[in-house]
Design a protein around this motif. Sequence first.
Motif, short mmCIF file in Angstrom:
data_model
loop_
_atom_site.label_atom_id
_atom_site.label_comp_id
_atom_site.label_asym_id
_atom_site.label_seq_id
_atom_site.Cartn_x
_atom_site.Cartn_y
_atom_site.Cartn_z
N VAL A 31 2.55 -3.92 -3.56
CA VAL A 31 2.12 -4.40 -4.80
C VAL A 31 1.92 -5.59 -4.79
N GLU A 32 1.23 -6.06 -6.12
CA GLU A 32 0.79 -7.46 -6.27
C GLU A 32 1.38 -8.07 -7.45
N ALA A 33 1.90 -9.22 -7.46
CA ALA A 33 2.54 -9.81 -8.87
C ALA A 33 1.32 -9.86 -9.92
N SER A 34 1.43 -9.42 -10.99
CA SER A 34 0.61 -9.11 -12.15
C SER A 34 0.54 -10.35 -13.10
N GLY A 35 1.74 -11.00 -13.09
CA GLY A 35 1.89 -11.88 -14.26
C GLY A 35 3.56 -11.95 -14.38
N ARG A 36 3.88 -13.27 -15.05
CA ARG A 36 5.28 -13.46 -15.22
C ARG A 36 6.05 -12.36 -16.25
N GLY A 37 7.04 -11.64 -15.77
CA GLY A 37 7.74 -10.60 -16.42
C GLY A 37 7.11 -9.15 -16.77
N GLU B 31 5.24 -5.73 -14.85
CA GLU B 31 5.21 -4.82 -13.70
C GLU B 31 4.04 -5.16 -12.77
N PRO B 32 4.51 -5.37 -11.32
CA PRO B 32 3.48 -5.50 -10.48
C PRO B 32 2.65 -4.53 -10.17
N ILE B 33 1.44 -4.58 -9.72
CA ILE B 33 0.36 -3.76 -9.51
C ILE B 33 0.25 -3.15 -8.30
N ALA B 34 0.22 -1.94 -8.01
CA ALA B 34 -0.02 -1.36 -6.82
C ALA B 34 -1.55 -1.50 -6.33
N VAL B 35 -1.62 -2.26 -5.05
CA VAL B 35 -2.90 -2.61 -4.51
C VAL B 35 -3.30 -1.74 -3.72
N GLY B 36 -2.71 -0.58 -3.03
CA GLY B 36 -3.29 0.27 -2.01
C GLY B 36 -1.97 1.00 -1.15
N ARG B 37 -2.33 1.76 -0.34
CA ARG B 37 -1.39 2.30 0.40
C ARG B 37 -1.08 1.56 1.38
N PRO B 38 0.12 1.58 2.29
CA PRO B 38 0.53 0.73 3.47
C PRO B 38 -0.07 1.17 4.64
N VAL B 39 -0.32 0.27 5.39
CA VAL B 39 -0.99 0.73 6.85
C VAL B 39 0.42 0.74 7.75
N PRO B 40 0.71 1.89 8.73
CA PRO B 40 1.80 1.81 9.51
C PRO B 40 1.90 0.77 10.56
N ALA B 41 3.05 -0.06 10.62
CA ALA B 41 3.15 -1.12 11.35
C ALA B 41 3.05 -0.81 12.87
N PRO B 42 2.66 -1.71 13.60
CA PRO B 42 2.63 -1.33 15.23
C PRO B 42 3.89 -1.16 15.89
#
Length: 308
Positions: free
Chosen positions: A289-295, A297-308
Amino acid sequence: MGFNLYDHQTTIKSRVSLSGTGVHTGKPVSIHFNPADADSGIVFHCQGRNGTVELKALSAMVGATDLSTVLGDPAGAHVATVEHLMAALFGLGIDNVSIDIDGREVPILDGSSAAFVEAFDQAGIQKLAARRRYIRVVKPVRVDNGGSWAEFRPHDGIRFEVEIDFESPAIGRQSLAVDLNAENFRREISRARTFGFMKDVERLWAAGYALGSSLENTVVIGDDHRVINMEGLRYPNEFVRHKMLDAVGDLALAGMRFIGCFRSYRGGHKLNATALRRLLSDPSAYQIVEASGRGREPIAVGRPVPAP
């Protein structure tokens, strides 16, 4: 949400340096912190056999967790004992730093994160234009190891709950819960020192460890189960506070700050690293998620990629 998100990524405003001794190697080392661009993360530059080697402070780069957290190849280019430094960066909310180090172990200094906090305060913290991204835990993830366990759980904030249980009456059973922000990190966690037992010293020395350990950087418990440091403890429950400091530093290797609650019982570097790998290897357990502004709700920006 129930906490304040930093809207933007950060770095330090100016170069700052520290010198000291490696707690395990016993060798002198200098470390230099430099401002870095957004999205570069925390990167160590150390000397390898064929010149400078770049080691990113990420879970996938962890090469050992026996007595400290080691980035890189323990038999080759590596940087050991990164956890107290990483805790200071995570605790103060610093996302991007380029680090030059002339040895293979971060200096132990006083055994806590306090000197790193002071150095970053001296350098100052610079807000960058890029938005900050977070790993938000969306379902529980747990690992067990005998009588020890650690887990991530969804939570409206950044929270650590750590419990320890030692046979030594000098420590016993202690627990601590902290909703983490820069103020709480400074006050509740940053000054807690590493600790050890006098009965273990000869065994560690014989194995080539703790060569730089002293009463100046370690809380030592004697054979009579008493703290032998003349100044005593900085907090009545300094032991669990230091275990939390270690957990903060180990989880900083996620590469982003997380939104969730981390809980552990009788944990350590290995368990912390295992829990983080388990979380990052399960794409259904978290989202970016990405911070969208003070106070807000953050915005989901994509599904995660599994870590190596």
